[in-house]
Every structure is written in structure tokens, then in C-alpha cells.
Design an enzyme around this catalytic site. Structure first.
Site, PDB file in Angstrom:
ATOM      1  N   VAL A  36       0.859  -1.193   0.000  1.00 35.97           N
ATOM      2  CA  VAL A  36       0.000   0.000   0.000  1.00 35.97           C
ATOM      3  C   VAL A  36       0.886   1.230   0.000  1.00 35.97           C
ATOM      4  CG1 VAL A  36      -1.844   1.258   1.182  1.00 35.97           C
ATOM      5  CG2 VAL A  36      -1.749  -1.248   1.334  1.00 35.97           C
TER       6      VAL A  36
ATOM      7  N   THR B 293       4.336   2.108   2.501  1.00 33.70           N
ATOM      8  CA  THR B 293       5.368   3.040   2.052  1.00 33.70           C
ATOM      9  C   THR B 293       5.146   4.399   2.699  1.00 33.70           C
ATOM     10  OG1 THR B 293       4.325   4.053   0.098  1.00 33.70           O
ATOM     11  CG2 THR B 293       5.343   1.882  -0.194  1.00 33.70           C
TER      12      THR B 293
ATOM     13  N   ASP C 299       9.053   7.653  -2.970  1.00 35.82           N
ATOM     14  CA  ASP C 299       8.498   8.840  -3.613  1.00 35.82           C
ATOM     15  C   ASP C 299       8.026   8.388  -4.983  1.00 35.82           C
ATOM     16  OD1 ASP C 299       8.007  11.183  -5.059  1.00 35.82           O
ATOM     17  OD2 ASP C 299       9.573  12.317  -4.025  1.00 35.82           O
TER      18      ASP C 299
ATOM     19  N   TYR D   6      -7.958  18.645  -8.691  1.00 38.92           N
ATOM     20  CA  TYR D   6      -7.964  17.364  -7.964  1.00 38.92           C
ATOM     21  C   TYR D   6      -8.960  16.411  -8.609  1.00 38.92           C
ATOM     22  CZ  TYR D   6      -8.760  13.973  -4.233  1.00 38.92           C
ATOM     23  OH  TYR D   6      -8.904  12.803  -3.515  1.00 38.92           O
TER      24      TYR D   6
ATOM     25  N   LYS E 105      -8.449  12.496 -10.296  1.00 36.69           N
ATOM     26  CA  LYS E 105      -9.209  11.296  -9.935  1.00 36.69           C
ATOM     27  C   LYS E 105      -9.991  10.757 -11.130  1.00 36.69           C
ATOM     28  CE  LYS E 105      -7.742  10.738  -5.825  1.00 36.69           C
ATOM     29  NZ  LYS E 105      -6.886   9.566  -5.527  1.00 36.69           N
TER      30      LYS E 105
ATOM     31  N   VAL F 109     -14.129  10.699   3.538  1.00 30.62           N
ATOM     32  CA  VAL F 109     -13.528   9.817   4.542  1.00 30.62           C
ATOM     33  C   VAL F 109     -12.707  10.676   5.494  1.00 30.62           C
ATOM     34  CG1 VAL F 109     -12.029   7.826   4.938  1.00 30.62           C
ATOM     35  CG2 VAL F 109     -13.445   7.917   2.878  1.00 30.62           C
TER      36      VAL F 109
ATOM     37  N   THR G  34      -9.857  11.748   7.013  1.00 28.79           N
ATOM     38  CA  THR G  34      -8.401  11.668   6.951  1.00 28.79           C
ATOM     39  C   THR G  34      -7.831  13.069   7.124  1.00 28.79           C
ATOM     40  OG1 THR G  34      -8.139  12.100   4.576  1.00 28.79           O
ATOM     41  CG2 THR G  34      -8.672   9.831   5.231  1.00 28.79           C
TER      42      THR G  34
END
Length: 292
Positions: free
Chosen positions: A9, A35, A56, A148, A152, A181, A183
Site C-alpha cells: 500500500v 510506504t 516517492d 484534484y 481522480k 472519509v 483523513t
């Protein structure tokens, strides 16, 4: 004895979806590999006993170094790759800093492309799955998110074709259409302000509240991870998996509504009537000044 299964992930910084995903894979008995960016703090993964490497996704050598490390750890197998690393950029479309958006595309779109390009042989060998973390932003014209949203939408459509191309090779590709979500992805955008002289200046206060907001009704990231991981481990997962706050309504309207069904809703939500009124007044003043 069955071999150990591995899930990689990307983007597992503290407080994000990636962290929740690797913890859920671990809970299910899968060896999760996380990562982190080179400078990112790692205590949350060390405490959980989760294997992690530095990455990266914008740097080819970094991806190749990760591939070498993962190959040694897994003996050349990878059962799940979750492309989760991503950043946000909040700004009106007309005030966009293209250089900043190029960097976002490099992370949000070209990052997953690099990962699949370099890890596909390990995934094919395992008859595994690729999971791409998309967003409702790639579906609806959410204000201040044009760039953004574009990343997506690009990821989601690339993922569609990847799904068809990988099917003959025994690999499943799942696109997650994520709702709101809980975050910390917005934290790095909280400083952003409209540029001086922007046509959107009448909404400067509203814009400030938007970039510093705490989303209401957001889905808990660990609940989100539980559902996404479950889908990724299915033998026949859905092509698109919609999950998170507001996805039910958005999926329905996107399926059955007309293309501009969002316009009036977003007009009210973002107080665009105030902007139109200010713009009309501004144009009237400029016309009066020009006639003097």
C-alpha cells in the site's frame, strides 16, 4: 503449506487511508507492506509492527529501489497493490497554479502508472489485484476541486482500461470511488488563499472556511479500510466499489440524472448567487466608468 500473501500500500502516513489499510490487511493475516515518503515519521507503523519502505512515487529510481526490496521480501510475489498515495489541491479553476497541479498529477496519476509498470510482473505471477483509490470528485464538479477532480477522473478511466487489459493475465483491477472519509489529506491545503484580484474574491471568506473545514459526516477511515480490503480479497470483486459518505446519492444521480444535475445543488452549497451578484455589480460599475 500455503505461501504468505503480501499487500503493498502506497501513502501510509499517520492519519491517512493508507495507514488504515495496512492495519486492516495485517488484521486479516496478510503481510502488509507500507510506504512512507523519505522524510515522513514512521512511529505509527513501527508500533503496529508493519513492514515499511521509503518511497516517492514521482521518482523512477525510488520506485525501482522499492521493487528490489519488495521482491527480496516476497520472493517475487505480490497479491495486492493499493495505489493510495495522493495529495489535494484546492483552488478555483481560473486561478489554478499549473505547476502545483503538474506535481499533483505526478503523484495522483503518474504515480499509480509507475507502480503498475514496475510491479505488474509480481502481481501477474500471483494472480493478484490492483486497487486504485478514486473519489467522488472524479464524478461530480465539486467546486474548488477542478484540478484534484481531474486527477481522480483520469485515474478512474485509466483504471477502467487497465482492468480490461489485465483480465486475460488473471489480474483483478478494482477502482474505489471514495466518498468523504475522515483523513488528514486537507491539512496541507489549509493555508491556501484566493489570489489578489481573483474574480472569486467576493467568496474569500467562504473559501477560507472551505479549506480549513472539518468534513461533516465523513466515514471513519478504519471502517472504510475494512470494506475496501474485503473487496480486494474477493475472487470476483466489482469493477467499481463505491464506499464512503454520500456515495449512495451520488451514484444514483450520476446514473439516472442529467449531466447538469449537480449545477443547482453546488450553486446553493457554495453560495454562487453571492458571487453572481458581486460580479453583476462590478460589471455595471465598469460600464458606467467607461461611459463617463
Amino acid at each position: 503449506m500455503p505461501r504468505t500473501k503480501f499487500a503493498l500500500v502506497t501513502g501510509c502516513g499517520r492519519g491517512g487511508i493508507g495507514e488504515a489499510l495496512v492495519k486492516e490487511y495485517t488484521r486479516r493475516g496478510i503481510h502488509a507492506i507500507a510506504t512512507l515518503l523519505p522524510q515522513e515519521e514512521s512511529g505509527h507503523l513501527l508500533e503496529a509492527g508493519i513492514t515499511f519502505f521509503r518511497l516517492d512515487v514521482t521518482i523512477e529510481k525510488s520506485v525501482l529501489d522499492l521493487k528490489d526490496s519488495v521482491h527480496k521480501l516476497t520472493n517475487g510475489h505480490l497479491d495486492v497493490l493499493v495505489n493510495c498515495a495522493g495529495i489535494a489541491y484546492t483552488m478555483t479553476a481560473i486561478d489554478t497554479d499549473v505547476v502545483a497541479v503538474q506535481r499533483m498529477f505526478d503523484i495522483n496519476v503518474f504515480g499509480p502508472m509507475r507502480m503498475v509498470h514496475h510491479f505488474h510482473d509480481m502481481i501477474i505471477r500471483s494472480a493478484g489485484a490492483v486497487v486504485n483509490i478514486g473519489s467522488i470528485g472524479g464524478i461530480i464538479p465539486y467546486l474548488y476541486g477542478a484540478s484534484y477532480n481531474a486527477t481522480k477522473a483520469a485515474l478512474q478511466h485509466w483504471s477502467n482500461t487497465l482492468r480490461v487489459e489485465m483480465a486475460p493475465l488473471g489480474v483483478k483491477v478494482i477502482t474505489i470511488i471514495s466518498g468523504e472519509v475522515s483523513t488528514n489529506i486537507l491539512k496541507n491545503d489549509a493555508h491556501r488563499r484566493l489570489p489578489e484580484g481573483s474574480y472569486y474574491s467576493p467568496l474569500a471568506e467562504e473559501f477560507h472556511r472551505h479549506v480549513t473545514r472539518t468534513p461533516r459526516g465523513a466515514t471513519n477511515r478504519f471502517k472504510y479500510a475494512e470494506n475496501v480490503v474485503a473487496q480486494s480479497l474477493k475472487s470476483s470483486p466489482p469493477a467499481w466499489f463505491w464506499y464512503g459518505s454520500f456515495t449512495g446519492m451520488i451514484r444514483f444521480l450520476d446514473t439516472f440524472g442529467w449531466r447538469t444535475v449537480w449545477d443547482s445543488m453546488l450553486w446553493r452549497m457554495f453560495n454562487l448567487g453571492k458571487l453572481k451578484q458581486a460580479h453583476t455589480l462590478r460589471m455595471s460599475k465598469e460600464a458606467a466608468f467607461g461611459n463617463e
